[in-house]
Write a protein that holds these residues in place. Structure first.
Motif, PDB file in Angstrom:
ATOM      1  N   ASP A 149      44.616  39.225  77.093  1.00  0.00           N
ATOM      2  CA  ASP A 149      44.315  37.875  76.598  1.00  0.00           C
ATOM      3  C   ASP A 149      44.446  37.779  75.074  1.00  0.00           C
ATOM      4  O   ASP A 149      44.156  36.746  74.494  1.00  0.00           O
ATOM      5  CB  ASP A 149      42.930  37.418  77.064  1.00  0.00           C
ATOM      6  N   ASN A 150      44.876  38.851  74.445  1.00  0.00           N
ATOM      7  CA  ASN A 150      45.137  38.801  73.010  1.00  0.00           C
ATOM      8  C   ASN A 150      46.389  39.625  72.728  1.00  0.00           C
ATOM      9  O   ASN A 150      46.311  40.816  72.443  1.00  0.00           O
ATOM     10  CB  ASN A 150      43.935  39.342  72.218  1.00  0.00           C
ATOM     11  N   ALA A 151      47.533  38.988  72.835  1.00  0.00           N
ATOM     12  CA  ALA A 151      48.790  39.709  72.679  1.00  0.00           C
ATOM     13  C   ALA A 151      49.900  38.776  72.210  1.00  0.00           C
ATOM     14  O   ALA A 151      49.847  37.565  72.434  1.00  0.00           O
ATOM     15  CB  ALA A 151      49.186  40.360  74.006  1.00  0.00           C
ATOM     16  N   LEU A 152      50.891  39.356  71.553  1.00  0.00           N
ATOM     17  CA  LEU A 152      52.134  38.661  71.210  1.00  0.00           C
ATOM     18  C   LEU A 152      53.283  39.546  71.664  1.00  0.00           C
ATOM     19  O   LEU A 152      53.125  40.767  71.787  1.00  0.00           O
ATOM     20  CB  LEU A 152      52.233  38.432  69.695  1.00  0.00           C
ATOM     21  N   PHE A 153      54.416  38.930  71.905  1.00  0.00           N
ATOM     22  CA  PHE A 153      55.586  39.694  72.345  1.00  0.00           C
ATOM     23  C   PHE A 153      56.805  39.184  71.593  1.00  0.00           C
ATOM     24  O   PHE A 153      57.024  37.978  71.501  1.00  0.00           O
ATOM     25  CB  PHE A 153      55.776  39.518  73.853  1.00  0.00           C
ATOM     26  N   ILE A 154      57.563  40.127  71.045  1.00  0.00           N
ATOM     27  CA  ILE A 154      58.791  39.748  70.333  1.00  0.00           C
ATOM     28  C   ILE A 154      59.962  40.490  70.958  1.00  0.00           C
ATOM     29  O   ILE A 154      59.880  41.708  71.176  1.00  0.00           O
ATOM     30  CB  ILE A 154      58.717  40.141  68.836  1.00  0.00           C
ATOM     31  N   ARG A 155      61.019  39.747  71.290  1.00  0.00           N
ATOM     32  CA  ARG A 155      62.259  40.413  71.674  1.00  0.00           C
ATOM     33  C   ARG A 155      63.311  40.062  70.633  1.00  0.00           C
ATOM     34  O   ARG A 155      63.568  38.905  70.345  1.00  0.00           O
ATOM     35  CB  ARG A 155      62.717  39.978  73.066  1.00  0.00           C
ATOM     36  N   CYS A 156      63.902  41.117  70.025  1.00  0.00           N
ATOM     37  CA  CYS A 156      64.975  40.874  69.059  1.00  0.00           C
ATOM     38  C   CYS A 156      66.077  41.883  69.345  1.00  0.00           C
ATOM     39  O   CYS A 156      65.887  43.090  69.251  1.00  0.00           O
ATOM     40  CB  CYS A 156      64.463  40.964  67.624  1.00  0.00           C
ATOM     41  N   GLY A 157      67.202  41.337  69.749  1.00  0.00           N
ATOM     42  CA  GLY A 157      68.319  42.192  70.120  1.00  0.00           C
ATOM     43  C   GLY A 157      67.901  43.094  71.261  1.00  0.00           C
ATOM     44  O   GLY A 157      67.340  42.643  72.253  1.00  0.00           O
TER      45      GLY A 157
ATOM     46  N   LYS B 265      64.694  41.935  60.193  1.00  0.00           N
ATOM     47  CA  LYS B 265      65.681  41.025  59.573  1.00  0.00           C
ATOM     48  C   LYS B 265      66.134  39.907  60.517  1.00  0.00           C
ATOM     49  O   LYS B 265      67.313  39.543  60.571  1.00  0.00           O
ATOM     50  CB  LYS B 265      66.893  41.817  59.077  1.00  0.00           C
ATOM     51  N   ILE B 266      65.154  39.362  61.271  1.00  0.00           N
ATOM     52  CA  ILE B 266      65.453  38.250  62.174  1.00  0.00           C
ATOM     53  C   ILE B 266      65.708  36.993  61.339  1.00  0.00           C
ATOM     54  O   ILE B 266      65.002  36.727  60.378  1.00  0.00           O
ATOM     55  CB  ILE B 266      64.263  37.978  63.116  1.00  0.00           C
ATOM     56  N   LYS B 267      66.729  36.230  61.747  1.00  0.00           N
ATOM     57  CA  LYS B 267      67.059  34.995  61.016  1.00  0.00           C
ATOM     58  C   LYS B 267      66.607  33.756  61.806  1.00  0.00           C
ATOM     59  O   LYS B 267      66.304  32.728  61.255  1.00  0.00           O
ATOM     60  CB  LYS B 267      68.578  34.878  60.814  1.00  0.00           C
ATOM     61  N   LYS B 268      66.605  33.904  63.128  1.00  0.00           N
ATOM     62  CA  LYS B 268      66.378  32.745  63.981  1.00  0.00           C
ATOM     63  C   LYS B 268      65.628  33.237  65.208  1.00  0.00           C
ATOM     64  O   LYS B 268      66.007  34.251  65.799  1.00  0.00           O
ATOM     65  CB  LYS B 268      67.750  32.200  64.395  1.00  0.00           C
ATOM     66  N   ILE B 269      64.581  32.526  65.572  1.00  0.00           N
ATOM     67  CA  ILE B 269      63.799  32.982  66.719  1.00  0.00           C
ATOM     68  C   ILE B 269      63.290  31.792  67.517  1.00  0.00           C
ATOM     69  O   ILE B 269      62.886  30.775  66.950  1.00  0.00           O
ATOM     70  CB  ILE B 269      62.647  33.912  66.266  1.00  0.00           C
TER      71      ILE B 269
END
Lengths: 339, 339
Positions: free
Chosen positions: A20-28, A70-74
Motif C-alpha cells: 500500500d506504499n509503493a511506486l513503480f517505474i518502467r524505463c526501457g 535520463k528519462i525525457k518523457k514518461i
C-alpha cells in the motif's frame, strides 16, 4: 513507452507484488519497485524483473531514479496521482509527463489465460458461497435484519476470513433493493420477501462479482428461476432475466460495448421499464472490481476476446422493489462465456 | 475563506451527511453539497445548512457554482484531489486555487464536546469487544490460525456486522508481531504464545483504536498486566508499558507533539531498544483513523485541550517478537485522559 505507476493493483500487474506504499517505474528494459522499509524484504523475495529500491520518501526516490536514468518523457495516470504527490514528482522537472487516464486499466483490458483461470476460480468460489449463504439464510436468516444478513454474507463469501471480498456485499430486502447501492438497514427478512444479494470475493487478488434477486420463501435458492407473488415484480423480474440471458447469448467480439449495452436495454425499454434501468449493463472485472470495458450506452470500446465483464441489467422502482441479475462473462472464440 | 472539499469524511464534518460521490463548496454564508441522483433524496433529508445540488458530472457542476457565485479565490487540499479531477475543476479558470494540505484535518484537530462523547463511546465499545474477543479466543481460539483469529476479531469488533471497523484488525502471533503492519498468515495460536491484537470500530462514524500484546496462556486477558516466560520479552514488554504509562501521565496541553513523543522514546532508548521502536508514538483519531496531531519526533504541533490521539509505543525485534500497547487519550483540562 516509459511509465510511472502508484496504484497498488497497477503495480501488482507489472511485477507480481505490491504494497500500500509503493511506486513503480518502467524505463526501457529496466524497472524499479520503490517501497519503504516495512515491505522491502518481502518485495525482494517476491519480485522478478524489477529492482527493489527502499526509501522513506518514495516520490523523492522516484525523481532521483528518473533523473539518473535520463528519462525525457514518461506516462502516468492522472486518476491515480493526487495533486500533491504529482506536483512533488514533477516540480521544476524538465521531464515531459504524459497524461494517460486509465493507463494500467487499458493494459489490463485483455486477460491472458492464466488470469482467466484465476478469475474463473474466483467466480466458482463466489458461486459456491452463494449456495452456502442460501442454506444459512434458509436455516437461520429469517427474522435477521440487513446488518446481520450482510455480516452473514461477508462471513460466508470470505470463507470466514480466508478470502478478501471484492467489495462490501449488498443485501437488500423489498423496497431497499430499489437503491442500486443500498446500505444495510434494520429491516428484517420475512418469509416471502424479495431479497437482493450482490457480492464477490478475491482469489489470488482477482475479483468475482454476482447478483441474484430472489423470492425468499422458506426453501428459496439463488437460481435465476424465481416465482414472485406480485405480478408486477414477476414481470420486472422476467424482463431483467430475459435481458440478461439475451445479452449473454448475443454478445460478440467485434461489437461495440454500447451494442452489448443495447442488448439488455432494448428489452427493458420495450417492456416499459426503461427509465427504471438507471445504470450501465456492466463493467470489466479483474484485479479491480471496476475495470474496462465499461458496458454503457456511451462506450465505443470494441469488445475483444479475453475481455471479462459483468452483465447486470436491473429495474428499480423507488419505494417498491429492485431487481438485478448479474453474472460475469469472458469473451472466448468470439462469444460470451458465462464464468 | 471559501473552500471546496471532495473527501467523504471532510464533507461529513461540514454538514452531517456524505456519500462516496460528493463535493462540498462553502462560499461566504452559502454552502453547496453536490452529489449524483443515487444520493440526492437521502442528502436532502439529512443536510441542514447546505443546498443539495444533483448532477451527473460533479466537477462540472462545481465549476458552474463557483462561477455563478463569483468566487475569486478558493482553498482545496492537494492530497484529496486527483490530478485529473483537479485539472477539470481548474482548467482555464480565472479562480485562484489555494493549496492547503490537510485543510479539513486541520479544522478537525480539536474535538468539541459532542465529538468527544461519541469517540468515548466508540472506545468503550472497542474495549468491551476486546474483552469478548479474549473470552472467545480462550474458549475456541487455540489451534486457529491468524486468518481465522482476524476474522474472529472482525466479527466481534463489528458486533457481528452492527459497526464498521476503523481498519482491518491486526492479529499477530510471536515473530509475526515484529511487523508493525502484519498481514495474517496460517500460523496457529498455541498456549503460551505472544499475541498482539490491534483493532478498532466506528461509532457514529468516529473511530476507536487499541492495541494489546499478551501472553496467551489458557486464562489470558487483554489487561496491560502481563507475565511472559521469556525474560527478553518481559523486559521489552515492561519497557513499552512504562513508556505508555509515562506518556499518558506526563503529556500536557502546551507541549509540542515531539515532546510527547519523547516521553515514550526516551524510556525505550534508555533500555537499549531505541532502534526497535520504528514508528511514531501516536496519531490523532476522529472521523479518519489517522488524523492530526501526529505524535512524532519531528512534529512541532502544540498539543491543546480537545485533541484526541493514540499513545502506542512499540518494540519490534525482527524474527523474534513485537510488542505494542496502545490507548487513546483526550486532552482535558491540560492533561491526557485515557478514553
Amino acid at each position: 513507452m516509459d511509465y510511472i505507476l502508484c496504484d497498488e493493483n497497477a503495480i501488482y500487474y507489472e511485477c507480481g507484488y505490491s504494497s500500500d506504499n509503493a511506486l513503480f517505474i518502467r524505463c526501457g528494459s529496466e524497472a524499479f519497485f520503490i517501497t519503504d522499509g516495512r515491505y522491502s524484504i518481502e518485495a525482494q523475495e517476491s519480485i522478478r524483473g524489477a529492482e527493489v529500491v527502499t526509501a522513506a520518501d518514495l516520490v523523492a526516490a522516484a525523481r532521483l531514479l528518473l533523473k539518473k536514468n535520463k528519462i525525457k518523457k514518461i506516462a502516468f495516470d492522472p486518476k491515480e496521482w493526487n495533486v500533491m504527490d504529482f506536483e512533488k514528482l514533477s516540480a521544476k522537472s524538465s521531464l515531459y509527463f504524459r497524461e494517460i487516464p486509465d493507463f494500467s486499466k487499458k493494459k489490463r483490458i485483455i486477460k491472458n489465460d492464466e488470469e482467466l483461470l484465476i478469475i474463473a476460480k474466483a467466480v466458482k468460489l463466489g458461486k459456491k458461497a452463494f449456495k452456502s449463504l442460501a442454506k444459512e439464510i434458509r436455516q437461520n436468516g429469517f427474522g435477521k435484519d440487513e446488518y446481520a444478513l450482510t455480516y452473514l454474507a461477508k462471513s460466508i463469501l470470505s470463507d470466514f476470513g480466508r478470502y478478501d471480498l471484492s467489495f462490501d456485499p449488498i443485501v437488500a430486502i423489498d423496497s431497499d433493493a430499489a437503491k442500486p447501492h443500498a446500505l444495510p438497514t434494520d429491516k428484517r427478512l420475512k418469509n416471502g420477501d424479495l431479497l437482493l444479494v450482490d457480492a464477490g470475493l478475491k482469489y489470488k487478488r482477482y475479483c468475482s462479482d454476482r447478483t441474484r434477486t430472489v423470492f425468499a420463501g422458506k426453501d428459496f435458492n439463488f437460481n435465476t428461476k424465481q416465482q414472485f407473488r406480485s405480478k408486477k415484480i414477476q414481470k420486472a423480474y422476467d424482463t431483467v432475466l430475459r435481458a440478461h440471458d439475451h445479452a449473454i447469448a448475443k454478445a460478440r467480439s467485434g461489437m461495440k460495448a454500447r451494442q452489448v449495452d443495447a442488448l439488455t436495454r432494448d428489452i427493458i425499454e420495450k417492456e416499459g421499464f426503461g427509465k427504471f434501468f438507471v445504470h450501465s449493463t456492466g463493467h470489466g472485472v479483474g484485479l479491480d472490481i471496476h475495470e474496462m470495458p465499461v458496458i454503457s450506452s456511451r462506450s465505443d470500446t470494441i469488445i475483444e476476446d479475453g475481455m471479462v465483464y459483468t452483465i447486470e441489467p436491473g429495474i428499480y422502482i423507488p419505494g417498491e422493489f429492485g431487481i438485478r441479475i448479474e453474472d460475469m462473462v469472458a469473451m472466448i472464440d468470439g462469444k460470451a462465456m458465462v464464468l
